[in-house]
Scaffold this motif. Structure first.
Motif, PDB file in Angstrom:
ATOM      1  N   SER A   9       0.847  -1.311  -0.067  1.00 23.42           N
ATOM      2  CA  SER A   9      -0.095   0.000  -0.036  1.00 23.42           C
ATOM      3  C   SER A   9       0.865   1.280   0.031  1.00 23.42           C
ATOM      4  CB  SER A   9      -1.144  -0.027   0.956  1.00 23.42           C
ATOM      5  OG  SER A   9      -0.437  -0.109   2.576  1.00 23.42           O
ATOM      6  N   TRP A  10       2.110   1.376   0.532  1.00 22.03           N
ATOM      7  CA  TRP A  10       2.931   2.231   0.469  1.00 22.03           C
ATOM      8  C   TRP A  10       3.860   2.005  -0.569  1.00 22.03           C
ATOM      9  CZ3 TRP A  10       4.126   6.327   4.494  1.00 22.03           C
ATOM     10  CH2 TRP A  10       3.322   6.379   5.390  1.00 22.03           C
ATOM     11  N   GLU A  11       4.022   2.586  -1.850  1.00 25.98           N
ATOM     12  CA  GLU A  11       5.275   2.240  -2.827  1.00 25.98           C
ATOM     13  C   GLU A  11       6.524   2.838  -2.223  1.00 25.98           C
ATOM     14  OE1 GLU A  11       4.549   4.042  -6.507  1.00 25.98           O
ATOM     15  OE2 GLU A  11       2.461   4.047  -6.512  1.00 25.98           O
ATOM     16  N   ASP A  12       7.345   2.157  -2.532  1.00 24.63           N
ATOM     17  CA  ASP A  12       8.633   2.697  -2.050  1.00 24.63           C
ATOM     18  C   ASP A  12       9.172   4.062  -2.583  1.00 24.63           C
ATOM     19  OD1 ASP A  12       9.865  -0.178  -1.241  1.00 24.63           O
ATOM     20  OD2 ASP A  12       9.519  -0.542  -3.207  1.00 24.63           O
ATOM     21  N   GLY A  13       9.582   4.744  -1.706  1.00 25.55           N
ATOM     22  CA  GLY A  13       9.726   6.230  -1.856  1.00 25.55           C
ATOM     23  C   GLY A  13       8.548   7.271  -1.769  1.00 25.55           C
ATOM     24  N   ALA A  14       7.565   6.460  -1.052  1.00 22.55           N
ATOM     25  CA  ALA A  14       6.043   7.158  -1.032  1.00 22.55           C
ATOM     26  C   ALA A  14       6.347   8.418   0.064  1.00 22.55           C
ATOM     27  CB  ALA A  14       4.992   6.542  -0.575  1.00 22.55           C
ATOM     28  N   VAL A  15       7.429   8.415   0.919  1.00 25.47           N
ATOM     29  CA  VAL A  15       7.784   9.350   1.932  1.00 25.47           C
ATOM     30  C   VAL A  15       8.848  10.309   1.256  1.00 25.47           C
ATOM     31  CG1 VAL A  15       9.065   9.686   4.045  1.00 25.47           C
ATOM     32  CG2 VAL A  15       7.534   7.489   4.058  1.00 25.47           C
ATOM     33  N   VAL A  16       8.437  11.407   1.125  1.00 25.26           N
ATOM     34  CA  VAL A  16       9.234  12.329   0.260  1.00 25.26           C
ATOM     35  C   VAL A  16       9.804  13.149   1.109  1.00 25.26           C
ATOM     36  CG1 VAL A  16       8.126  11.929  -1.908  1.00 25.26           C
ATOM     37  CG2 VAL A  16       7.194  13.748  -0.390  1.00 25.26           C
ATOM     38  N   LEU A  17       9.373  13.613   2.112  1.00 25.31           N
ATOM     39  CA  LEU A  17      10.019  14.231   3.270  1.00 25.31           C
ATOM     40  C   LEU A  17      10.562  15.638   2.971  1.00 25.31           C
ATOM     41  CD1 LEU A  17      12.378  12.232   5.511  1.00 25.31           C
ATOM     42  CD2 LEU A  17      10.859  14.221   6.118  1.00 25.31           C
ATOM     43  N   ASP A  18       9.670  16.485   2.237  1.00 28.14           N
ATOM     44  CA  ASP A  18       9.929  17.793   1.846  1.00 28.14           C
ATOM     45  C   ASP A  18       9.387  18.679   2.711  1.00 28.14           C
ATOM     46  OD1 ASP A  18       9.989  20.260   0.124  1.00 28.14           O
ATOM     47  OD2 ASP A  18       9.145  19.384  -1.494  1.00 28.14           O
ATOM     48  N   LYS A  19      10.332  19.087   3.522  1.00 25.98           N
ATOM     49  CA  LYS A  19      10.122  20.044   4.753  1.00 25.98           C
ATOM     50  C   LYS A  19       9.842  21.373   4.076  1.00 25.98           C
ATOM     51  CE  LYS A  19      13.248  17.449   8.257  1.00 25.98           C
ATOM     52  NZ  LYS A  19      13.894  18.035   9.644  1.00 25.98           N
ATOM     53  N   GLU A  20      10.410  21.762   3.088  1.00 28.62           N
ATOM     54  CA  GLU A  20      10.227  23.133   2.737  1.00 28.62           C
ATOM     55  C   GLU A  20       8.650  23.329   2.173  1.00 28.62           C
ATOM     56  OE1 GLU A  20      11.312  26.831   2.488  1.00 28.62           O
ATOM     57  OE2 GLU A  20      12.909  25.173   3.034  1.00 28.62           O
ATOM     58  N   ARG A  21       8.422  22.592   1.328  1.00 25.24           N
ATOM     59  CA  ARG A  21       6.837  22.466   0.986  1.00 25.24           C
ATOM     60  C   ARG A  21       5.937  21.880   2.008  1.00 25.24           C
ATOM     61  NH1 ARG A  21       6.711  18.978  -3.367  1.00 25.24           N
ATOM     62  NH2 ARG A  21       4.517  19.562  -3.671  1.00 25.24           N
ATOM     63  N   VAL A  56       5.602  18.605   2.692  1.00 25.37           N
ATOM     64  CA  VAL A  56       4.826  17.460   2.332  1.00 25.37           C
ATOM     65  C   VAL A  56       5.859  16.331   2.876  1.00 25.37           C
ATOM     66  CG1 VAL A  56       4.488  16.030   0.014  1.00 25.37           C
ATOM     67  CG2 VAL A  56       4.004  18.434  -0.016  1.00 25.37           C
ATOM     68  N   TYR A  57       5.266  15.534   3.655  1.00 26.56           N
ATOM     69  CA  TYR A  57       5.806  14.394   4.260  1.00 26.56           C
ATOM     70  C   TYR A  57       5.866  13.045   3.205  1.00 26.56           C
ATOM     71  CZ  TYR A  57       7.029  10.451   7.207  1.00 26.56           C
ATOM     72  OH  TYR A  57       7.770   9.209   7.880  1.00 26.56           O
ATOM     73  N   ALA A  58       4.612  12.721   2.902  1.00 25.77           N
ATOM     74  CA  ALA A  58       4.413  11.384   2.128  1.00 25.77           C
ATOM     75  C   ALA A  58       3.514  12.126   0.795  1.00 25.77           C
ATOM     76  CB  ALA A  58       3.776  10.521   2.749  1.00 25.77           C
ATOM     77  N   ASP A  59       4.046  11.502  -0.252  1.00 23.46           N
ATOM     78  CA  ASP A  59       3.207  11.579  -1.712  1.00 23.46           C
ATOM     79  C   ASP A  59       2.049  10.688  -1.493  1.00 23.46           C
ATOM     80  OD1 ASP A  59       2.210  11.507  -4.089  1.00 23.46           O
ATOM     81  OD2 ASP A  59       3.970  11.198  -5.075  1.00 23.46           O
ATOM     82  N   THR A  60       0.948  11.312  -1.267  1.00 22.56           N
ATOM     83  CA  THR A  60      -0.270  10.321  -0.994  1.00 22.56           C
ATOM     84  C   THR A  60      -0.806   9.726  -2.127  1.00 22.56           C
ATOM     85  OG1 THR A  60      -1.452  12.396  -0.613  1.00 22.56           O
ATOM     86  CG2 THR A  60      -1.048  11.034   1.188  1.00 22.56           C
ATOM     87  N   GLY A  61      -0.412  10.247  -3.332  1.00 29.26           N
ATOM     88  CA  GLY A  61      -0.635   9.686  -4.526  1.00 29.26           C
ATOM     89  C   GLY A  61       0.037   8.217  -4.779  1.00 29.26           C
ATOM     90  N   ARG A  62       1.070   7.918  -3.758  1.00 26.88           N
ATOM     91  CA  ARG A  62       1.780   6.721  -3.821  1.00 26.88           C
ATOM     92  C   ARG A  62       1.696   6.071  -2.594  1.00 26.88           C
ATOM     93  NH1 ARG A  62       7.569   9.035  -5.290  1.00 26.88           N
ATOM     94  NH2 ARG A  62       8.349   7.127  -5.684  1.00 26.88           N
ATOM     95  N   ILE A  63       0.310   6.125  -1.894  1.00 24.81           N
ATOM     96  CA  ILE A  63      -0.045   5.345  -0.865  1.00 24.81           C
ATOM     97  C   ILE A  63      -1.482   4.958  -1.391  1.00 24.81           C
ATOM     98  CG2 ILE A  63      -0.786   5.281   1.753  1.00 24.81           C
ATOM     99  CD1 ILE A  63       1.299   7.483   2.155  1.00 24.81           C
ATOM    100  N   HIS A  64      -1.657   3.724  -1.250  1.00 26.38           N
ATOM    101  CA  HIS A  64      -2.974   3.154  -2.035  1.00 26.38           C
ATOM    102  C   HIS A  64      -3.805   2.496  -0.872  1.00 26.38           C
ATOM    103  CE1 HIS A  64      -1.077   4.001  -5.666  1.00 26.38           C
ATOM    104  NE2 HIS A  64       0.165   3.595  -5.141  1.00 26.38           N
ATOM    105  N   PRO A  65      -5.209   2.471  -1.176  1.00 21.78           N
ATOM    106  CA  PRO A  65      -5.978   1.892  -0.336  1.00 21.78           C
ATOM    107  C   PRO A  65      -5.898   0.173  -0.448  1.00 21.78           C
ATOM    108  CG  PRO A  65      -7.408   2.823  -1.860  1.00 21.78           C
ATOM    109  CD  PRO A  65      -5.841   3.363  -1.934  1.00 21.78           C
TER     110      PRO A  65
END
Lengths: 445, 445
Positions: B167-179, B181-190
């Protein structure tokens, strides 16, 4: 004659990925890249143990809160994590949250007995009934079980779990190699439970653990939650914003204990506090502001919507809260709903202000100041009949916990309010609570 | 040009309280007083790791087998134990048994993902459907779920669990502190699963773990069990008494794999063997006799009654087996029933002889000899198309495992049949198996 022993504080380190503040992961003092790194949590526990804290604690939920876009959510399951933390620590207690609504008593009784053996008597169970439909939908249900029914199930769950923990008497393992007798099966008892929610034959397949039962912790502050705490809990976590509210809660929970043949002293009450620590008051306030500025408003609004059971999406941040439902219509965390609604009403907060106030502690008290000022606050509540100790919620981890251990703990020790060495070996001993007697002890003699 | 890599053995240390022999706890080489001592299991795992074994493995049952009077039964829950073992080991794989019949996929998927993170990619799951009414009665049921239905539930369980692990793709955690955005929720799937046995919305609340999925292990050798293994298993534990039977099983499981678009090479077949080791053959045989003499006949009879589904209490030990039911009428472990029934028939054994034969391995092969003789046996099966490696069941622990590591492993290394250093870091790498691709990878790109 020895002087009566002085009452001292109990301190629990509530751990949370990057920290309790919802913007902690964006702050340079946090390590969000380490939330699935075992050594990170081992280091946090070792810091707490260096500070002689009673325990570390992990909250838990059985769903991804849907908000991982803007916060460092997701990570270890508490029981597996705390076993691996037990392996590198010696004295600190280990409290894991687990739900009675979505578990079976045989599994949980066994896992906590196992953790208690693994840690040499340092296991604690924060008993929750779970509060969200998101969790229900991961366990084959569309809607969440009704609040009162959850507590009925929790009570039956505890009846079964304690029976299972008693199923092996202490000393049931006789290890008589000569006669070929490993265990005296006359001292191993079935659970023979058939109730509304569970049927459990028993016995447990784990011998009685060092503490007998794990320390039983409870955190619900609703009417049902308080009654459950009075009946079963040995430690209570609670969110209280003001001294007066905390005093009232403290008094209420302790006085309810008598209904169940218990004393108020059998229950350790630990309000949460998120201490924002600075070497000067100005520095502490600056850190608090810095964290507020890092908040993502959509995240705060989504969190607040969840707490209030009202969708706030799209409302102007600088406007007031809309009309709210009554507590009786809330099927999630009732007491947290009321706390937040009253806070907003009492201080006439805009949505933006409320989000800022909830950012560090999700309804728990936040206090920014020097180590001395924080010690003053803890002392006031502790001596004023509002707390037996505190659930310490560092806004940013690991830095906030290190600061607490290095600066606040020594100040509390100077005041004679906190231990200067561990005296006991088990979590119950840290909290000054007895090991439960086995219900069958002596019966078969 | 590099030479093709030589095929080498895979060895798994199957751990069991005082040892696999049912009288091990009475033998001076065992430590039954340590079965709830974490350090005991940590030491066993470190011994296996010193021997460069692929993995350690814990069986499991969800009931006390009612026979703790005469054997060192009861102790740790495997997942909590293996987390604490992970904390002090570096390379060895950690395989825990867990039942699909008495668990929920969300819980188990999460715990194994957690163990896989904790151990840096060393988790394995021995998938069992559970075989006894004793277990059912700890989970609110009077009778055990029917054999085929258990496997249907297990298949659906695996469908859900693998979805959750993806359900979490590898690399779903992007950790973009500036913007922010912790996780790219487009890469976390139900998971969005609604089936016969489970409804699970997902996603999992644990990011994808080092191995993607834990190593999937299966140990049922019935028709349903083999089919399940061919479809899902990456390693298969099996009990085989003779080379011919083991060859037939090996061939059968590998050839079934094609039905599911898999290759026989995707499945590592590991028959169990209980090696009784002596520095001379006479010494090994003497140890075997010594253990037989320490057996408690009532215990052996009760075990045998359970395996055969027939109450043998009170029958003369020196007489033959009574008439047995047919495999189709067995709702427990079907393949073990047949193995035991055939063994007794083939060798015309009395009850006493059968109990002695089953004492060390509960139906697994037992072989007493010198390290060289044991290496000969392993080599014969390995090169003869009967095994890719072995499940090593030391009759007495810790001594039997230490002897295996100190004497049999070096002999296998001299013959070029076993590694002389770990090459990989994860359990899948030890077994030469790939990390599963994520079903969503690339889909959202």
């Amino acid at each position: 004659m020895t002087a009566p022993r002085r009452r001292t504080l109990h301190l629990n380190a509530f751990l949370m990925n990057a920290g309790h503040h919802d913007a902690a992961w964006r702050h340079p003092g946090s390590s969000p890249e380490r939330v699935t790194d075992l050594r990170y949590f081992q280091e946090l526990a070792l810091t707490a143990e260096r500070g002689l804290l009673d325990s570390v604690f992990l909250a838990d939920g059985l769903a991804l809160w849907g908000k991982a876009r803007h916060n460092a959510l997701g990570g270890f399951e508490p029981l597996t994590l705390l076993s691996a933390v037990a392996a590198v620590t010696q004295r600190i207690g280990l409290i894991a949250t687990a739900s009675t609504t979505f578990n079976e008593p045989y599994h949980l009784a066994r896992k906590f007995a196992s953790l208690d053996h693994i840690s040499g008597g340092r296991a604690g169970w924060n008993i929750v009934t779970s509060g969200t439909a998101d969790e229900a939908r991961n366990f084959g249900r569309e809607e969440h079980l009704e609040h009162r029914l959850r507590y009925e199930r929790a009570a039956e769950f505890l009846e079964v779990a304690t029976r299972l923990w008693d199923s092996w008497e202490d000393g049931a393992v006789v290890l008589d190699k000569e006669r070929g007798v490993y265990a005296d099966t006359g001292r191993i008892h079935p659970a023979a439970h058939r109730g509304e929610h569970f049927g459990v034959a028993g016995p447990l397949n784990v011998p009685r653990s060092p503490q007998g039962y794990p320390l039983l912790v409870q955190a619900g502050s609703s009417e049902d939650g308080r009654e459950f705490a009075a009946r079963y809990a040995e430690a209570v976590f609670t969110a209280q914003q003001t001294l007066a509210d905390a005093q009232a809660f403290y008094q209420d929970v302790k006085s309810r204990a008598a209904r169940y043949g218990r004393s108020g002293d059998d229950i350790v009450v630990l309000p949460g506090i998120a201490p924002v620590i600075g070497s000067t008051e100005a520095e502490a306030k600056a850190l608090e502001r810095e964290l507020t500025e890092l908040q993502v408003p959509e995240y705060g609004l989504a969190q607040l919507s969840g707490m209030l059971g009202v969708d706030l999406t799209g409302l102007p941040l600088d406007g007031p809260l809309p009309d709210l439902p009554e507590e009786r219509d809330i099927n999630g965390n009732k007491s947290r709903f009321t706390l937040v609604a009253e806070l907003a009403r009492r201080e006439d907060l805009t949505l933006r202000e409320l989000i800022a106030r909830l950012g560090a502690g999700r309804g728990h008290r936040v206090y920014a100041g020097t180590p001395e000022q924080i010690a003053d606050q803890l002392e006031e509540w502790f001596t004023g009949g509002a707390a037996d100790g505190f659930n310490i919620m560092a806004p940013v981890l690991p830095t906030g916990l290190t600061d607490f251990v290095d600066h606040v703990v020594p100040e509390l020790q100077r005041r004679g309010l906190f231990r200067t060495a561990y005296e006991g070996g088990t979590l119950r001993e840290h909290y000054g609570l007895p090991r439960p007697a086995n219900r069958y002890a002596g019966a078969a003699a």
